[in-house]
Design an enzyme around this catalytic site. Structure first.
Site, PDB file in Angstrom:
ATOM      1  N   LYS A 150      -8.863  -7.299  -1.540  1.00  0.00           N
ATOM      2  CA  LYS A 150      -8.570  -6.324  -0.493  1.00  0.00           C
ATOM      3  C   LYS A 150      -8.977  -6.889   0.861  1.00  0.00           C
ATOM      4  O   LYS A 150     -10.071  -7.445   1.012  1.00  0.00           O
ATOM      5  CB  LYS A 150      -9.350  -5.022  -0.750  1.00  0.00           C
ATOM      6  CG  LYS A 150      -8.990  -4.357  -2.068  1.00  0.00           C
ATOM      7  CD  LYS A 150      -7.789  -3.462  -1.955  1.00  0.00           C
ATOM      8  CE  LYS A 150      -8.169  -2.115  -1.483  1.00  0.00           C
ATOM      9  NZ  LYS A 150      -8.218  -1.047  -2.380  1.00  0.00           N
ATOM     10  N   CYS A 168     -14.605  34.720   4.030  1.00  0.00           N
ATOM     11  CA  CYS A 168     -14.501  33.645   5.019  1.00  0.00           C
ATOM     12  C   CYS A 168     -13.080  33.063   4.904  1.00  0.00           C
ATOM     13  O   CYS A 168     -12.678  32.571   3.841  1.00  0.00           O
ATOM     14  CB  CYS A 168     -15.578  32.610   4.715  1.00  0.00           C
ATOM     15  SG  CYS A 168     -15.575  31.202   5.792  1.00  0.00           S
ATOM     16  N   CYS A 227     -17.226  32.216  10.101  1.00  0.00           N
ATOM     17  CA  CYS A 227     -17.628  33.612   9.909  1.00  0.00           C
ATOM     18  C   CYS A 227     -19.081  33.877  10.310  1.00  0.00           C
ATOM     19  O   CYS A 227     -19.524  35.019  10.272  1.00  0.00           O
ATOM     20  CB  CYS A 227     -17.392  34.038   8.456  1.00  0.00           C
ATOM     21  SG  CYS A 227     -18.506  33.236   7.303  1.00  0.00           S
ATOM     22  N   ASP A 243       0.830  -1.198   0.000  1.00  0.00           N
ATOM     23  CA  ASP A 243       0.000   0.000   0.000  1.00  0.00           C
ATOM     24  C   ASP A 243       0.869   1.254   0.000  1.00  0.00           C
ATOM     25  O   ASP A 243       1.050   1.905   1.024  1.00  0.00           O
ATOM     26  CB  ASP A 243      -0.912  -0.029   1.231  1.00  0.00           C
ATOM     27  CG  ASP A 243      -2.018   0.998   1.125  1.00  0.00           C
ATOM     28  OD1 ASP A 243      -2.217   1.551   0.032  1.00  0.00           O
ATOM     29  OD2 ASP A 243      -2.686   1.246   2.150  1.00  0.00           O
ATOM     30  N   CYS A 251     -20.801  27.541   3.019  1.00  0.00           N
ATOM     31  CA  CYS A 251     -20.856  28.927   3.491  1.00  0.00           C
ATOM     32  C   CYS A 251     -20.769  29.828   2.264  1.00  0.00           C
ATOM     33  O   CYS A 251     -19.791  29.776   1.528  1.00  0.00           O
ATOM     34  CB  CYS A 251     -19.681  29.184   4.430  1.00  0.00           C
ATOM     35  SG  CYS A 251     -19.408  30.945   4.696  1.00  0.00           S
ATOM     36  N   TYR A 267       6.851  -6.490 -10.791  1.00  0.00           N
ATOM     37  CA  TYR A 267       6.405  -6.704 -12.170  1.00  0.00           C
ATOM     38  C   TYR A 267       7.536  -6.343 -13.124  1.00  0.00           C
ATOM     39  O   TYR A 267       8.032  -5.219 -13.080  1.00  0.00           O
ATOM     40  CB  TYR A 267       5.183  -5.813 -12.425  1.00  0.00           C
ATOM     41  CG  TYR A 267       4.398  -6.089 -13.692  1.00  0.00           C
ATOM     42  CD1 TYR A 267       4.457  -7.313 -14.343  1.00  0.00           C
ATOM     43  CD2 TYR A 267       3.572  -5.108 -14.233  1.00  0.00           C
ATOM     44  CE1 TYR A 267       3.717  -7.548 -15.488  1.00  0.00           C
ATOM     45  CE2 TYR A 267       2.821  -5.333 -15.381  1.00  0.00           C
ATOM     46  CZ  TYR A 267       2.909  -6.554 -15.999  1.00  0.00           C
ATOM     47  OH  TYR A 267       2.173  -6.775 -17.134  1.00  0.00           O
TER      48      TYR A 267
HETATM   49  S1  IVH Z   1       0.663  -5.838 -10.181  1.00  0.00           S
HETATM   50  C1  IVH Z   1      -0.936  -5.194 -14.374  1.00  0.00           C
HETATM   51  N1  IVH Z   1       1.406  -6.518  -7.749  1.00  0.00           N
HETATM   52  O1  IVH Z   1      -1.922  -2.163  -6.640  1.00  0.00           O
HETATM   53  C2  IVH Z   1      -0.525  -5.493 -12.987  1.00  0.00           C
HETATM   54  N2  IVH Z   1       0.333  -4.406  -8.052  1.00  0.00           N
HETATM   55  O2  IVH Z   1      -4.640  -1.746  -8.426  1.00  0.00           O
HETATM   56  C3  IVH Z   1       0.003  -4.294 -12.287  1.00  0.00           C
HETATM   57  N3  IVH Z   1       0.142  -3.088  -5.997  1.00  0.00           N
HETATM   58  O3  IVH Z   1      -1.274  -0.032  -9.325  1.00  0.00           O
HETATM   59  C4  IVH Z   1       0.112  -4.323 -10.855  1.00  0.00           C
HETATM   60  N4  IVH Z   1       1.143  -4.534  -4.668  1.00  0.00           N
HETATM   61  O4  IVH Z   1       0.203   0.136  -7.247  1.00  0.00           O
HETATM   62  C5  IVH Z   1       0.813  -5.582  -8.518  1.00  0.00           C
HETATM   63  N5  IVH Z   1       2.164  -7.232  -5.675  1.00  0.00           N
HETATM   64  C6  IVH Z   1       1.580  -6.306  -6.435  1.00  0.00           C
HETATM   65  C7  IVH Z   1       1.103  -5.080  -5.902  1.00  0.00           C
HETATM   66  C8  IVH Z   1       0.476  -4.163  -6.750  1.00  0.00           C
HETATM   67  C9  IVH Z   1       0.557  -3.347  -4.748  1.00  0.00           C
HETATM   68  C10 IVH Z   1      -0.578  -1.865  -6.388  1.00  0.00           C
HETATM   69  C11 IVH Z   1      -0.064  -1.189  -7.616  1.00  0.00           C
HETATM   70  C12 IVH Z   1      -1.193  -1.206  -8.601  1.00  0.00           C
HETATM   71  C13 IVH Z   1      -2.380  -1.428  -7.728  1.00  0.00           C
HETATM   72  C14 IVH Z   1      -3.408  -2.261  -8.455  1.00  0.00           C
END
Ligand code: IVH
Length: 703
Positions: A312, A476, A455, A115, A470, A226
């Site tokens: 998630k 303000c 205000c 994250d 407001c 990646y």
């Molecule tokens: S792969 C096409 N692997 O999550 C595949 N993304 O909504 C590209 N992210 O934009 C992403 N950990 O910022 C991949 N192990 C992980 C990841 C990851 C975090 C984020 C990344 C991406 C978003 C996906």
């Protein structure tokens, strides 16, 4: 060994020790020895300036200030992933993949979803040449100088490795580890500065900092997940990441290849619990089909690949006691109720404030002081109250409700480095003491307020609008400050030397009353120069910068094109405004109201005197799009589809700038056949991207 050779040797050794320390967590020399070597190298580099190298380990401490971040097109689009919030949806994904592959066996790679903010690193000949943020996925900001300061990112790869492709991109997440995050917020709190709401904001704010030295000190980290390129070593994602790890990249050791859905369940349930032990924030699991051939066969939708999905984690909830509700006034006058609660630990941070969004949400929650409330912090920055203890509301959200309230990560990661969630209190003075809602009767239900807490003006609520605001926009304080901040922001006048802190300071000193006062600043040359440059900003952005309610970037552009200058716009009737594409009643009415005000007209006059652009030039009128806006392009070679002159015109029509020679500021080179070897060499040296004629045509949508 002579001194020049020592430079090379010290660099090699320091790169290796850096890797041992920051990636392997296994240093083989003491910090003192490391520092000594670094100082030796610094001294030698000073003595031999011709040997300077942006990838030298000495650059980790940060080089010169970034003037601004260039926007650069991604070589390959940076897609995001579809999100799921429950295991059933993961099962459905698995089934879709299986169907899509007509029952072929397949493996998935499960990994942690970090994250932070995504980054794309570009390497050529074993060296880091460019680092881009995700931006809008098509183009991102060049943050190379800042990324060079992240110690776990290798600047130079081991040249003896034969499996490293000549050219590749590796993508991953830049993160601020919990430890660095807490240290940073401690420092900020002592200095009386706004705190970052979470490590992601802190990482994003830091990476966008104009000063690489600041970045260098903030302890950012990066995990890569990646690998992309023509000659990557394996046919499987997992195997490629293993190779990348062996090249010196920090790749998570917690990736797993799964052969069955059951193995995937095990992985998910394990990490749902154990992720809390990790040094960095994670918010889910990413599941990717491992075989690159199968990925290709599955393809993608417009937004995301069909071969991967993000699961998630359920947002954590905590229960605490509501102590007070305060009301915060934003830039556009919108008033937001904020719950102040007893501090409670939630997803690793102490939380004591949560948004209550608007009057409807506040009323629906039926809150009383002393209530036991459930607080949740999901993917969003701001914790929210989802219900009271013992009610049904604390249950798991569906996909839509989790995403709806705040813009998606990619958008807010581009915002200013400060949490947008600081309550209006800094500018309180004798006349405007910080507002406290007068609860005299304990346990009486909490209702929305009728008057502006700053205000005192009665609040209004537009038809079909969720928010109260407001209407005293001109007088303000938080609205004035908000407008000043908006005016200088990057997409508006881009006055980069003036940030929120300086604005607060100038406002308090009585130097700034409205945006025209910026043009009278003389005591600080840097600021004055930066302000002066803004007089070049085209009319459409000036119009956006005025901060007319509901007139966003796109509306401003359309209006500027239709009316061509401010006088025609000021005298436009409701009917004329409504004839404009994309302009409906709400925007039209807001424009009429804005220009009906004598004070606003006087302001425009002052800005005109200051030299701002209030007319669209012929050249700007012939612009077709803004695809190449802000980009400096060098044309070289011979072309098949258009002549060089035509390409020059096309570049301008899409908002780009033609430049004659290659420099570090060049965004890319549009290269036809027979590009001169000296240009090629220079481009490679400076890491400037080369775009072929076909790629260029695709970029501007003329495939
Ligand atoms: S792969 C096409 N692997 O999550 C595949 N993304 O909504 C590209 N992210 O934009 C992403 N950990 O910022 C991949 N192990 C992980 C990841 C990851 C975090 C984020 C990344 C991406 C978003 C996906």
């Amino acid at each position: 060994m002579n001194e020049r050779e020592s430079i090379i040797s010290l660099r090699e050794q320091l790169h290796r020790h850096n890797y041992n320390y920051y990636v392997l967590n296994a240093p083989t020399i003491s910090d003192k020895e490391f520092d000594e070597m670094m100082h030796r190298l610094q001294a030698l580099e000073e003595k031999y300036p011709d040997m300077s190298d942006p990838n030298s380990p000495t650059q980790r401490v940060g080089s010169d200030l970034n003037d601004e971040f260039r926007t650069v097109p991604h070589r390959r689009p940076m897609l995001s992933l579809a999100n799921t919030y429950n295991l059933e949806e993961v099962r459905e994904f698995y089934q879709r993949v299986s169907d899509g592959l007509h029952g072929q066996p397949f493996q998935v790679c499960a990994e942690l979803k970090y994250d932070g903010l995504s980054i794309s690193l570009h390497y050529r000949d074993g060296k880091l040449v460019q680092a881009l943020t995700r931006g809008d996925g098509v183009q991102g900001d060049d943050v190379t100088a800042n990324v060079r300061t992240i110690r776990s990112i290798p600047l130079v790869l081991d040249s003896s490795r034969e499996d490293i492709p000549e050219e590749f991109e590796i993508r991953g997440e830049v993160l601020m580890p919990w430890q660095s995050f807490e240290r940073l917020n401690d420092e900020r709190s002592q200095a009386g500065e706004d705190l970052f709401a979470n490590p992601r904001n802190a990482a994003s704010g830091t990476l966008k900092s104009k000063d690489p030295k600041v970045v260098s000190q903030r302890g950012l980290d990066a995990y890569l997940y990646y690998l992309l390129g023509e000659d990557i070593p394996s046919t499987g994602h997992y195997e490629n990441m293993e190779s990348a790890r062996s090249w010196g990249f920090q790749v998570s050791k917690d990736m797993r290849l799964c052969n069955t859905l059951e193995e995937l369940w095990e992985y998910i349930s394990y990490w749902d619990v154990h992720r809390k032990e990790l040094p960095v924030a994670t918010d889910g699991i990413v599941i990717k089909v491992n075989s690159l051939a199968q990925q290709k066969a599955l393809g993608m939708t417009a937004k995301s690949p069909r071969w991967a999905i993000a699961y998630k984690f359920q947002a954590e909830q905590a229960c605490t006691i509501l102590r007070e509700v305060t009301f915060q006034v934003g830039r556009t006058g919108v008033v937001t109720p904020v719950a102040n609660m007893d501090s409670v630990l939630l997803s690793g941070t102490m939380v004591h404030r949560a948004t209550l969004h608007n009057a409807d949400v506040l009323e629906a929650l039926d809150l009383h002081i002393g209530d036991h409330v459930l607080v949740e912090k999901g993917g969003e920055i701001i914790p929210k109250i989802v219900g009271k203890e013992g009610t049904e509301n604390g249950k798991r959200k569906t996909e839509n409700s989790e995403k709806s309230e705040y813009s998606e990560k990619s958008e807010y990661s581009e915002k200013s480095e400060y949490s947008e969630y600081s309550e209006y209190s800094e500018t309180s003075d004798d006349k405007h003491p910080p507002f406290r809602f007068p609860f005299s009767v304990f346990r009486s239900p909490i209702h929305f307020i009728q008057r502006c807490p700053v205000c005192g003006t009665p609040l209004v609520r537009g038809e079909e609008e969720a928010s109260h605001y407001c209407p005293n926009d001109l007088h303000c304080a938080p609205q004035i400050i908000g407008r000043l901040e908006h005016f200088v922001s990057r997409k508006a006048m881009n006055i980069s030397q003036v940030g929120p802190e300086l604005i607060q300071q100038y406002y308090r000193n009585g130097m700034l009353h409205d945006v025209s006062d910026f043009y009278r600043i003389t005591h600080d040359k840097k600021v004055a120069d930066s302000v002066a440059r803004s007089t070049e900003v085209p009319f459409e952005r000036v119009l956006f910068a005025l901060g007319i309610r509901f007139v966003g970037e796109i509306a401003a552009k359309t209006l500027a094109r239709k009316f061509k200058d401010i006088d025609s716009l000021m005298s436009a009737t409701m009917e004329q405004l409504l004839e404009t594409d994309g302009i409906g009643n709400v925007i039209a009415e807001s424009i009429i109201n804005y220009f009906a005000s004598e004070e606003n007209r006087a302001l425009i006059e002052r800005l005109r005197q200051a030299g701002l652009q209030f007319t669209l030039s012929e050249e700007q009128l012939s612009t077709h799009s803004t695809t190449l806006q802000g980009q400096s392009i060098v044309i070289s070679g011979v072309f098949a589809h258009h002549s060089r002159d035509e390409y020059k015109r096309i570049i301008e029509q899409h908002g780009g700038k033609n430049v004659g020679s290659i420099s570090g500021k060049t965004s890319f080179i549009l290269a036809g056949e027979n590009m001169g070897p000296s240009k090629l060499e220079k481009a490679e040296k400076l890491g400037v991207r080369i775009v072929s004629e076909d790629e260029f045509l695709a970029m501007i949508g003329q495939e």
